[in-house]
Design an enzyme around this catalytic site. Structure first.
Site, PDB file in Angstrom:
ATOM      1  N   LYS A  79       0.890   0.620  -3.361  1.00  0.00           N
ATOM      2  CA  LYS A  79       2.159   1.004  -2.750  1.00  0.00           C
ATOM      3  C   LYS A  79       2.674  -0.120  -1.857  1.00  0.00           C
ATOM      4  CE  LYS A  79       0.316   1.512   1.463  1.00  0.00           C
ATOM      5  NZ  LYS A  79       0.758   0.755   2.639  1.00  0.00           N
ATOM      6  N   ASP A 104       5.039   0.961   5.882  1.00  0.00           N
ATOM      7  CA  ASP A 104       3.602   0.739   5.804  1.00  0.00           C
ATOM      8  C   ASP A 104       2.856   2.025   5.473  1.00  0.00           C
ATOM      9  OD1 ASP A 104       1.039  -0.470   6.102  1.00  0.00           O
ATOM     10  OD2 ASP A 104       0.956   0.249   8.173  1.00  0.00           O
ATOM     11  N   ARG A 160     -11.552  -4.736  -3.385  1.00  0.00           N
ATOM     12  CA  ARG A 160     -12.960  -4.356  -3.412  1.00  0.00           C
ATOM     13  C   ARG A 160     -13.129  -2.866  -3.709  1.00  0.00           C
ATOM     14  NH1 ARG A 160     -17.024  -5.482  -5.468  1.00  0.00           N
ATOM     15  NH2 ARG A 160     -16.489  -7.616  -4.856  1.00  0.00           N
ATOM     16  N   ILE A 200      -8.158  -5.004  -0.364  1.00  0.00           N
ATOM     17  CA  ILE A 200      -8.078  -3.717  -1.040  1.00  0.00           C
ATOM     18  C   ILE A 200      -8.703  -3.753  -2.416  1.00  0.00           C
ATOM     19  CG2 ILE A 200      -5.819  -4.121  -2.097  1.00  0.00           C
ATOM     20  CD1 ILE A 200      -7.086  -0.828  -0.549  1.00  0.00           C
TER      21      ILE A 200
END
Length: 369
Positions: free
Chosen positions: A96, A178, A17, A15
């Protein structure tokens, strides 16, 4: 928080990137440090970022060259990294969820309140043109007074594509924790905070089979509910029916629908920044798309951090810690309700963040002359 924002990034997984692509070169920020448990990742990232140093995690948290810590670690580490940064006087913005459980989430906000530092938290997809255009339509009275809503997320499970999916099926995982933050954050923007929940859950299989990578064919145990449904009672009395599942093959249901006295809005996938908002008014014979009228256009991961950094006394950050804590409690309360078979009233609430006016990519990227 001042004009010059020096960012330290902790956690350089996949994430990161997307965040680095957004932040690198932005005139309002400067990435001064990066850290990861894998030193090779830190070194590689620093080599791509002029002026950034590869540090150990503790060095970054205490560095005088870092004003705000961008916390991109795994959920289990979110609270520990956040509290560590806050103790050194840093602002924190994290992926999150805010924390793996409600107690840790509260600890983050309490530490920040004592230290006088700010806390922000993803998802920021809800600040894009998809959810914000839908919100603008609701607030303009396009569908009349909202009556109820539905939110649906159905997939056959991440083990089909993820080479190491174990954590999705252990404590802290499951479809609700998730993906729930995207849907619940959107629902707060659209309908306001939640006052109580009633949940139910189950699991289709006791084991899952990894479908790709070097562990393909390996069986892993399912230790949490892989299907969670519930009813959310919003403060204004509106009801939302929520379904999150790793047990379905596919669905034709809209990710979110808001039903009002005079019409229904179909809201696009809240895991994306954009998407088509559709309206069906009472007496009409068809759905019609609504043009983008609000939100950060062409949004990308990190726009919520930029929003957080540019907030001032006139506007609170939109992706803020109070909203993230409320979303976290809503999810954990749904799971408790499912386990205990009872309605649960929430102890947290959150202000509905300020709406996002239609903002071009050039504007939020700081490239507008």
């Amino acid at each position: 928080m001042g004009d010059a924002h020096r960012i330290g990034v902790v956690g350089l997984g996949v994430i990161s990137r997307a965040y680095l692509d957004t932040l690198a070169g932005h005139p309002a920020v400067r990435i001064t440090a990066v850290a990861d448990l894998d030193p090779s990742r830190s070194a590689a990232a620093a080599a791509e970022l002029p002026g950034a140093r590869a540090l150990r995690v503790e060095e970054l948290l205490s560095s005088p060259e870092v004003d705000t810590v961008l916390n991109l670690t795994t959920p289990a580490a979110h609270a520990g990294i956040a509290v560590g940064a806050i103790r050194h006087g840093k602002h924190v913005y994290g992926e999150k969820p805010l924390a793996a459980d409600l107690e840790d989430g509260r600890a983050v906000l309490e530490a920040a309140a004592k230290a006088g530092t700010g806390v922000g938290c993803a998802p920021d997809t809800v600040l894009g043109t998809g959810v914000q255009t839908a919100r603008a339509a609701v607030e303009a009275g396009t569908i009349g007074r909202p009556q109820f809503a539905s939110a649906v997320m159905v997939t056959p499970g991440h083990e089909r594509w993820h080479p190491n999916p174990d954590f999705y099926y252990t404590a802290g995982g499951g479809p609700l924790l998730d993906m729930g933050p995207y849907y619940l954050s959107s629902l707060v923007h659209l309908l306001g905070p939640v006052r109580a929940v009633t949940g139910a859950g189950g699991r289709l299989r006791a084991e899952r089979v990894i479908g790709s990578g070097p562990r393909a064919g390996e069986r892993i145990p399912v230790e949490v509910d892989s299907h969670v449904s519930g009813v959310l009672e919003h403060v204004d009395g509106t009801l939302t029916t929520l379904t999150t599942s790793f047990d379905g093959v596919a669905t034709t249901a809209a990710p979110i629908e808001v039903h009002g006295e005079n019409g229904t809005l179909s809201v696009p996938d809240p895991n994306r920044f954009d998407g088509e908002v559709r309206l069906h008014t009472l007496g009409d014979t068809r759905w019609r798309p609504l043009p983008a009228s609000a939100g950060y256009a062409d949004g990308a991961r990190g726009v919520g951090l930029l929003d957080f950094l540019t907030a001032d006394g006139d506007r609170a950050p939109r992706a803020n810690g109070e909203l993230a804590l409320h979303v976290l409690e809503t999810m954990t309360a749904l799971l408790r309700s499912a386990a205990e078979g009872r309605r649960i009233e929430l102890t947290t609430s959150a202000e509905v963040p300020a709406a996002v006016p239609l903002t071009t990519a050039a504007q939020w990227l700081g490239r507008q002359e």
